[in-house]
Motif scaffolding. Structure first.
Motif, mmCIF file in Angstrom:
data_model
loop_
_atom_site.group_PDB
_atom_site.id
_atom_site.type_symbol
_atom_site.label_atom_id
_atom_site.label_comp_id
_atom_site.label_asym_id
_atom_site.label_seq_id
_atom_site.Cartn_x
_atom_site.Cartn_y
_atom_site.Cartn_z
ATOM 1 N N UNK A 100 -29.790 11.052 -58.805
ATOM 2 C CA UNK A 100 -28.720 11.804 -58.051
ATOM 3 C C UNK A 100 -27.700 11.218 -58.487
ATOM 4 N N UNK A 101 -26.970 12.089 -58.804
ATOM 5 C CA UNK A 101 -25.804 12.093 -59.337
ATOM 6 C C UNK A 101 -24.175 12.974 -58.878
ATOM 7 N N UNK A 102 -23.910 11.301 -58.573
ATOM 8 C CA UNK A 102 -22.976 11.588 -57.635
ATOM 9 C C UNK A 102 -21.002 11.587 -57.801
ATOM 10 N N UNK A 103 -20.522 12.328 -57.392
ATOM 11 C CA UNK A 103 -18.724 12.448 -57.865
ATOM 12 C C UNK A 103 -17.874 11.107 -57.984
ATOM 13 N N UNK A 104 -17.422 11.261 -58.703
ATOM 14 C CA UNK A 104 -16.740 9.260 -58.397
ATOM 15 C C UNK A 104 -15.403 9.407 -57.262
ATOM 16 N N UNK A 105 -15.379 8.291 -57.721
ATOM 17 C CA UNK A 105 -14.141 8.819 -56.063
ATOM 18 C C UNK A 105 -12.582 7.780 -57.580
ATOM 19 N N UNK A 106 -13.079 8.340 -58.520
ATOM 20 C CA UNK A 106 -11.759 8.580 -59.073
ATOM 21 C C UNK A 106 -12.145 9.816 -60.549
ATOM 22 N N UNK A 107 -11.569 10.153 -59.947
ATOM 23 C CA UNK A 107 -11.133 12.209 -60.652
ATOM 24 C C UNK A 107 -9.948 11.622 -61.646
#
Length: 516
Positions: free
Chosen positions: A244-251
């Motif tokens: 699974x590829x998750x969105x990071x919390x640092x955008x």
């Protein structure tokens, strides 16, 4: 992402529960307590989400249409009456109707079904519905899977041991399977009490309603933001061992580009981005750009203090640009301003497909750079040109004029073109056979035999409807073309060969040759 709360109001929910200090406590009261906890959480953390309340027994009723007023939802829930037996199929069909009427079939939805696990009795029970799945006509299909993207969460006011004493758990698990596996069953652990129901609804909140906090960076500027709904992890099918590829919390904002250059790109999901204003160490507030004008929302969202997210939103709106944002390794998205009306707008984030070049006309994202690094301005001195779309260095072998039917309207247009030429025979004989052969080859390539039979029937019908003033050759050509299409539709005749072309029939009325 809207939520539909489906509340069981059948008589089985009134069964008493033994609690210390309370002689008249029912499973229904436990359900109300759990939903109160959910509503309070959503009122604090999901202010912009819409929620509807549907009650059901043998029939279903929309108690509260989609709203953001959680006080109304809570009041209606507290005053919910008791009805008769359980009929889950009718309730699920009601959810489908309510959702499609308000949001259509493209909007994802979360359905929270609160029940005691009783399946009902006789016809209309869940057990009977599942046993007759394969014996139904097309107009009486089971409502799952829903015709819109959805997750079904079943909150059982019962423990797993109680459900496993009968086939209730197996039937509820089958509901999740019918909804293509999107959802989960939650049961109470230990005795039926307030603590157990709080623990169960807490697990639901952690999984489906936990806010997604991130930090948006752009150079030396940054802003704490909250993203609605929570971005789901992506699984790449191409990978041998998918992770699974998750969105990071640092955008990280990597650049800006004009709206015209990015056009309308394909995206996998869209999200609302709100700034988080911190006024005190222990006090966090979020603003609502949907209910107030921009000046007021900016003050509310940023706590009347400078906020980069508000600056970004206003800049993108005024300049007509989007910000390219990196979500993780080789995963990008875009930030843009979307207007709800003349005075209301939101900062939105759309996620692209993971990969180094999700938008082919822009090339690889990592190779994009500022215009100041170019030898000359790629947009021209007066912004009269654009460097996009990028032209491929080599011509693709499949870049040919082929027939492709992506939508039904495209196929309908091609069939209508053949019929228009058919009505102008023999003047349009060459054009008629050219279009007919083009459709025939495409149908053979796709294995679309039914199309050939259907067009053959249309041509035979046109032949019978020819007026008395029609040229005699028209009837011969239509009958000949219909016969050739029928032979091709069998798939095993010489006329079914892909390279074979249907040629005009030579008649006494033709310009050359003898009649065949």
């Amino acid at each position: 992402m809207p939520t539909v709360v489906l509340m069981d109001a059948s008589l089985s929910m009134t069964r008493p529960v033994s609690l210390e200090g309370s002689e008249d406590f029912q499973r229904k009261n436990l359900a109300v307590h759990g939903l109160t906890m959910l509503f309070e959480h959503m009122a604090t953390n999901y202010k912009l989400e819409f929620t509807a309340l549907v009650a059901f027994s043998s029939l279903w009723e929309l108690m509260v249409p989609f709203t953001r007023d959680y006080n109304t939802l809570q009041e209606t829930l507290n005053n919910l009456e008791d009805f008769d037996k359980t009929c889950l199929e009718a309730a699920l069909q009601g959810v489908s109707n309510v959702m499609q009427q308000e949001w259509g079939s493209g909007c994802p939805c979360q359905v929270v079904l609160v029940t005691d696990g009783s399946l009902g009795i006789g016809r209309g029970s869940l057990r009977h519905s599942l046993q007759t799945l394969k014996q139904r006509a097309d107009d009486k299909k089971f409502p799952l899977p829903f015709p819109f993207p959805s997750k079904l969460f079943i909150m059982c006011i019962a423990n797993a041991e109680e459900l496993q004493e009968t086939d209730a758990m197996d039937n509820l698990e089958q509901l999740i399977s019918l909804n293509e596996g999107d959802g989960q069953i939650f049961t109470m652990e230990g005795p039926l009490c307030l603590k157990s129901v709080q623990s169960m609804f807490g697990k639901l909140i952690d999984q489906a309603y936990s806010p997604f906090h991130a930090v948006l960076h752009c150079g030396n500027l940054s802003s704490d933001v909250q993203v609605f709904p929570r971005p789901e992890p992506m699984i790449l099918d191409e990978e041998v061992d998918p992770i699974p590829k998750a969105v990071q919390t640092d955008l990280e904002i990597v650049g800006f580009i004009e709206i015209g250059d990015i056009a309308s790109p394909p995206v996998i999901s869209r999200h609302l981005v709100l700034p988080i204003a911190v006024n005190k160490v222990d006090e966090v507030g979020t603003g609502n750009t949907d209910d107030v004008d921009e000046e007021t929302s900016a003050n509310q969202m940023a706590g009347k203090s400078p906020n980069f997210c508000v600056l970004l939103h206003g800049s993108l709106k005024v300049e007509g640009m989007v910000a390219l944002v990196q979500l993780g390794p080789e995963w990008y998205g875009m930030l843009y301003s979307q207007a709800d009306s003349k005075k209301k707008s939101n900062l939105m984030m759309s996620l692209f497909e993971p990969g180094p070049d999700p938008l082919p006309w822009l090339g690889k994202m990592a190779q994009l750079g500022p215009t100041s690094d170019a030898a000359e301005n790629p947009y021209g001195e007066d912004d009269s040109k654009s460097p996009f779309p990028l032209q491929p260095k080599t011509k693709r072998s499949y870049a040919q004029n082929v027939t492709v039917w992506i939508k039904a309207s495209g196929l309908q247009t091609d069939v209508q073109k053949i019929l228009r030429n058919a009505r102008k025979l023999p003047e349009k004989t060459q054009t008629f056979y050219k279009e007919l052969n083009r459709l025939r080859k495409a149908a053979l390539a796709f294995g679309f035999w039914e199309l050939l039979k259907g067009v053959a029937e249309l041509l035979e019908r046109e032949c019978t409807m020819l007026p008395d003033s029609a040229h005699p050759d028209a009837a011969f050509q239509l009958s000949h073309a219909a016969q050739q299409l029928r032979l091709a539709s069998t798939g095993d005749s010489q006329q079914a060969a892909f390279d074979h072309n249907i040629t005009p029939m030579l008649t006494d009325f033709s310009s050359g040759g003898d009649r065949m």
